[in-house]
Design a protein around this motif. Sequence first.
Motif, PDB file in Angstrom:
ATOM      1  N   THR A  67      14.786   6.635 -29.949  1.00 57.26           N
ATOM      2  CA  THR A  67      14.381   5.332 -29.540  1.00 57.26           C
ATOM      3  C   THR A  67      13.281   4.637 -28.978  1.00 57.26           C
ATOM      4  OG1 THR A  67      16.904   5.088 -30.196  1.00 57.26           O
ATOM      5  CG2 THR A  67      15.837   3.207 -29.723  1.00 57.26           C
ATOM      6  N   VAL A  68      12.905   3.862 -29.139  1.00 65.38           N
ATOM      7  CA  VAL A  68      11.715   2.451 -29.067  1.00 65.38           C
ATOM      8  C   VAL A  68      13.031   1.912 -28.938  1.00 65.38           C
ATOM      9  CG1 VAL A  68       9.665   1.623 -28.810  1.00 65.38           C
ATOM     10  CG2 VAL A  68       9.854   4.223 -28.760  1.00 65.38           C
ATOM     11  N   CYS A  69      12.479   0.519 -27.404  1.00 65.36           N
ATOM     12  CA  CYS A  69      13.017  -0.404 -27.229  1.00 65.36           C
ATOM     13  C   CYS A  69      11.389  -1.514 -26.449  1.00 65.36           C
ATOM     14  CB  CYS A  69      14.553  -1.225 -26.428  1.00 65.36           C
ATOM     15  SG  CYS A  69      15.608   0.267 -27.174  1.00 65.36           S
ATOM     16  N   LEU A 111       9.095  13.849 -31.631  1.00 62.61           N
ATOM     17  CA  LEU A 111       8.638  14.154 -32.899  1.00 62.61           C
ATOM     18  C   LEU A 111       8.276  15.488 -33.460  1.00 62.61           C
ATOM     19  CD1 LEU A 111       8.576  10.774 -34.129  1.00 62.61           C
ATOM     20  CD2 LEU A 111      10.444  12.382 -34.067  1.00 62.61           C
ATOM     21  N   GLU A 112       6.978  16.007 -32.275  1.00 63.10           N
ATOM     22  CA  GLU A 112       6.501  17.516 -32.591  1.00 63.10           C
ATOM     23  C   GLU A 112       7.777  18.582 -31.994  1.00 63.10           C
ATOM     24  OE1 GLU A 112       2.874  16.911 -30.299  1.00 63.10           O
ATOM     25  OE2 GLU A 112       2.028  15.770 -31.856  1.00 63.10           O
ATOM     26  N   LEU A 113       8.576  18.072 -31.145  1.00 65.51           N
ATOM     27  CA  LEU A 113       9.434  19.231 -31.106  1.00 65.51           C
ATOM     28  C   LEU A 113      10.566  19.386 -32.074  1.00 65.51           C
ATOM     29  CD1 LEU A 113      10.243  18.365 -27.193  1.00 65.51           C
ATOM     30  CD2 LEU A 113       8.858  19.607 -28.063  1.00 65.51           C
ATOM     31  N   MET A 157      14.033  -2.995 -31.642  1.00 60.80           N
ATOM     32  CA  MET A 157      14.368  -1.442 -31.560  1.00 60.80           C
ATOM     33  C   MET A 157      13.963  -1.031 -32.777  1.00 60.80           C
ATOM     34  SD  MET A 157      16.136   1.231 -33.025  1.00 60.80           S
ATOM     35  CE  MET A 157      17.635  -0.085 -33.755  1.00 60.80           C
ATOM     36  N   VAL A 158      12.969   0.774 -32.338  1.00 61.03           N
ATOM     37  CA  VAL A 158      12.311   1.457 -33.381  1.00 61.03           C
ATOM     38  C   VAL A 158      13.552   2.912 -33.710  1.00 61.03           C
ATOM     39  CG1 VAL A 158      10.516   2.243 -35.103  1.00 61.03           C
ATOM     40  CG2 VAL A 158      10.487   0.311 -33.471  1.00 61.03           C
ATOM     41  N   ARG A 159      14.339   3.379 -34.344  1.00 63.73           N
ATOM     42  CA  ARG A 159      14.614   4.354 -33.530  1.00 63.73           C
ATOM     43  C   ARG A 159      14.761   5.700 -34.960  1.00 63.73           C
ATOM     44  NH1 ARG A 159      20.026   3.447 -33.879  1.00 63.73           N
ATOM     45  NH2 ARG A 159      20.125   3.276 -35.657  1.00 63.73           N
ATOM     46  N   TRP A 160      14.063   6.556 -34.623  1.00 63.37           N
ATOM     47  CA  TRP A 160      13.852   7.772 -35.297  1.00 63.37           C
ATOM     48  C   TRP A 160      15.136   8.308 -35.679  1.00 63.37           C
ATOM     49  CZ3 TRP A 160      10.438   5.385 -32.671  1.00 63.37           C
ATOM     50  CH2 TRP A 160       8.959   4.735 -32.585  1.00 63.37           C
TER      51      TRP A 160
END
Length: 186
Positions: A135-137, A26-28, A108-111
Amino acid sequence: MANSYAQAVLRTTDLAETLRAVGRLLELADTTELEVDFEARVSTPGELERLSGVMPDAEWFPFGADRHGSSEDGGAPAECLPISSRRWCMAPEAVEEFVAAVGNVPAMVRWDFSGWPEAPEVGLGCGRPRGAYVTVCVNARDLDLEEPAPNHTVYVHVKQIEAERAPWLAAQVGLRVFGELEMAPL
């Protein structure tokens, strides 16, 4: 339903490590417009109670053969377990509470954000919102949460025609892609 294309960049049993990797990615990214989506496969009343507290007014539908009911028809989710429950457009600050509530539930978390940076080494300009996700599963090996697992996987999403952006992004944060680029439902 729209689709993006995702490729795995990290798989580990250490959930904190996955969230640190997401932070580096996310920093990118251009996160001027950042929101988070949650989804979980809920099987027990206890799981439903825990997750309902962090996903108020979540959409839900049953999963499995010959199942019925949904949030659309006003059914009671506890009467239709197992269900898939999801909540869109949450604040990024809600991630920690959601992950704590998940326990062993496949989730699931999706940014979702404004775009990926320019990747001149692979001939790509700035990426736009469509196709820019991480996404993190959690407790699942796949994006559809159909294969429970004792580990967690981080995926970067890119446009299919910009597939070379995925390994480039992974390299920027000290990771490598593995597996194939796969269509990911949104």
